[in-house]
Design an enzyme around this catalytic site. Structure first.
Site, PDB file in Angstrom:
ATOM      1  N   GLU A 163      70.033  23.580  22.550  1.00 23.18           N
ATOM      2  CA  GLU A 163      69.137  24.133  23.539  1.00 23.18           C
ATOM      3  C   GLU A 163      67.689  24.422  21.990  1.00 23.18           C
ATOM      4  O   GLU A 163      67.403  25.638  22.009  1.00 23.18           O
ATOM      5  CB  GLU A 163      69.230  25.515  24.200  1.00 23.18           C
ATOM      6  CG  GLU A 163      69.574  25.342  25.673  1.00 23.18           C
ATOM      7  CD  GLU A 163      69.578  26.415  26.169  1.00 23.18           C
ATOM      8  OE1 GLU A 163      68.949  27.206  26.170  1.00 23.18           O
ATOM      9  OE2 GLU A 163      70.421  25.626  27.623  1.00 23.18           O
ATOM     10  N   GLU A 351      75.431  22.543  30.641  1.00 21.09           N
ATOM     11  CA  GLU A 351      75.100  23.444  31.132  1.00 21.09           C
ATOM     12  C   GLU A 351      74.082  23.301  32.304  1.00 21.09           C
ATOM     13  O   GLU A 351      73.725  22.823  32.720  1.00 21.09           O
ATOM     14  CB  GLU A 351      74.113  24.556  30.779  1.00 21.09           C
ATOM     15  CG  GLU A 351      74.942  24.836  29.143  1.00 21.09           C
ATOM     16  CD  GLU A 351      73.850  25.985  28.744  1.00 21.09           C
ATOM     17  OE1 GLU A 351      73.063  26.925  28.949  1.00 21.09           O
ATOM     18  OE2 GLU A 351      74.173  26.334  26.806  1.00 21.09           O
TER      19      GLU A 351
HETATM   20  O1  IFM Z   1      72.555  31.946  28.876  1.00 26.29           O
HETATM   21  C1  IFM Z   1      71.797  30.964  28.453  1.00 26.29           C
HETATM   22  C2  IFM Z   1      72.761  30.061  27.074  1.00 26.29           C
HETATM   23  O2  IFM Z   1      73.566  30.532  26.455  1.00 26.29           O
HETATM   24  C3  IFM Z   1      71.666  29.041  27.175  1.00 26.29           C
HETATM   25  N1  IFM Z   1      71.289  28.544  28.407  1.00 26.29           N
HETATM   26  C4  IFM Z   1      71.249  29.423  29.848  1.00 26.29           C
HETATM   27  C5  IFM Z   1      72.174  29.902  29.675  1.00 26.29           C
HETATM   28  C6  IFM Z   1      71.600  31.250  30.986  1.00 26.29           C
HETATM   29  O3  IFM Z   1      70.226  31.066  30.762  1.00 26.29           O
END
Ligand code: IFM
Length: 445
Positions: A163, A351
């Site tokens: 990200e 994710e």
């Molecule tokens: O916890 C975070 C992660 O570190 C990065 N993506 C989003 C998740 C939830 O906010």
């Protein structure tokens, strides 16, 4: 009933600062998140990652849990300052932890997926200018090469950055993430250097000559929808999408930054003299796959008094404890768009998951039906997409266990395993048992 192909991989994900703890052990030096957490007012109730889930000491127990759930793969990140506590000073003791963790995973038939950078930039790097210093590209490449050398063929799945939007825009423009700066020019420079360091790391990876390992980048992508059909709202939505999605997708897949936004940013942030000849070719180096993190959608409207003349609107769908609307169709839209406009590379959902206000029932059970519904609805979309030929190869649920949720500290629980942060006891939530069943049968009933 929905069935997943035999080679579809199911995983769980975490990141170093969110779970490891052991902040000062075995030579680790602080990262920008250690500093940010200790700056009053930045993180919920002054929470820090000093102890977190104590995973550094409990990794064997955690791998046992992964094994019990039955995942094919586990995604974690490496703490850069654990293995390079100073610039140029390698710390074998820090690396030993990752080697032991990987051995334990492999012994249990769990494929490690390594992320090189999940936001915890070493303080030494920050003190040398951080991502604003173009040399950060070289520092990151050196770090990556050392990790490739040390972990070598034991890791088959590599990701460079997690990200980059968050590390640059949230960290350098909105100031809500470390290092807490509020400067749009800095954010654009940081984003550029992060992307460039991705290219440099992939270049080094190719030169390294891995036999059958793969590398990619992870982008958090989220569709923007205008609140109305008005021209103003539609254009506003496109601009917001520009900063969150296109600003990262275009350089990686098209070797360019979006022209419409460049015009706006030049007025706000000055010339793009930080982009040098050849940079965009390096950023758009071929990856082996794309990692997509997806959580929610954005609803927006035209708003005169904001930088991009665009403002978020609260939607009326059901929300998670983060206040994020539950909208699996958004994942569908993002993937369809990626396939149409950007890439045919294999995609992994690196994710996806949800925080809810879990309640411990009789001290031993967490009946998190809402989380199950969330995961189920997103997995169903993935199955749908694959039926239509989208080629999504796997799914990493965020997260293995409750952990340090950045500015929210420990107040938001994303895990499918409950963590009692006083005793470090782990309890499998109902969602973990449900996920175990899905993986075992490769089926959603
Ligand atoms: O916890 C975070 C992660 O570190 C990065 N993506 C989003 C998740 C939830 O906010």
């Amino acid at each position: 009933m929905v069935k997943f192909e035999k080679n579809f991989i199911f995983g769980l994900a975490t990141s170093s600062y969110q779970i490891e703890g052991a902040a000062t052990e075995d030579g680790r030096s602080p990262s920008i998140w250690d500093t940010f957490c200790k700056t009053p007012g930045k993180v919920y109730e002054g929470h820090t990652g000093d102890v977190a889930c104590d995973h550094y000491h409990r990794y064997k127990e955690d791998v046992k849990i992964l094994k019990e759930i039955g995942v094919n793969t586990y995604r974690f990140s490496i703490s850069w300052s654990r293995i390079f506590p100073e610039y140029g000073k390698y710390n074998p003791k820090g690396m030993e932890f990752y080697k032991k963790l990987i051995d334990e995973l492999i012994r249990n038939d769990i494929e490690p997926t390594v992320t090189l950078f999940h936001w915890d930039l070493p303080m030494w790097a920050y003190n040398m200018g951080g991502w604003l210093n173009r040399d950060s590209v070289k520092w990151f490449q050196e770090y990556a090469v050392k990790v490739f050398e040390e972990l070598n063929d034991s890791v088959k799945f590599w990701t460079t950055h997690n990200e980059p939007f968050c590390a640059s825009i949230l960290g350098y423009n909105l100031g809500v993430h470390a290092p807490g700066h509020k400067n749009i020019r800095e954010a654009l420079i940081a984003a550029h250097h992060i992307l460039l360091s991705h290219g440099a790391a992939v270049e080094a990876f190719r030169e390294f000559g891995f036999k059958d390992s793969k590398i990619g980048i992870i982008l958090n992508l989220s569709p923007f929808y205008p609140v109305s059909d008005s021209k103003e709202d539609i254009e506003a939505s496109y601009r917001c999408d520009g900063l969150s999605n296109r600003w990262f997708l275009d350089p990686v897949f098209k070797a360019s930054y979006p022209e419409d936004l460049k015009k706006i940013f030049i007025k706000m942030a000055g010339e793009f003299d930080f982009i040098k000849d050849g940079d965009l070719q390096k950023i758009s180096i071929k990856n082996d796959f794309l990692g997509v993190n997806y959580y929610s959608r954005n609803l927006v409207k035209f708003f005169q008094d904001s930088k991009l003349n665009c403002q978020s609107v609260k939607g009326n769908l059901k929300k998670t404890a983060m206040g994020w609307e539950i909208y699996p169709e958004g994942l569908y839209d993002i993937i369809v768009r990626l396939r149409k406009e950007y890439t045919q590379l294999p995609i992994y959902i690196t994710e996806n998951g949800a925080a809810f206000d879990d309640v411990l029932f009789e001290g031993k059970q967490i009946k998190d039906a809402e989380r199950i519904d969330y995961i189920k609805s997103h997995l169903m979309k993935i199955a749908d997409l694959n039926r239509q030929g989208a080629d999504i190869k796997g799914y990493y649920l965020w997260s293995l266990m409750d952990n340090f949720e950045w500015t929210y500290g420990y107040s938001k629980r994303f895990g499918i395993v409950y963590v009692d942060f006083k005793t470090q006891e782990r309890i499998l939530k109902d969602s973990a048992l449900w996920y175990k069943d899905v993986i075992k049968n490769r089926t959603i009933k």
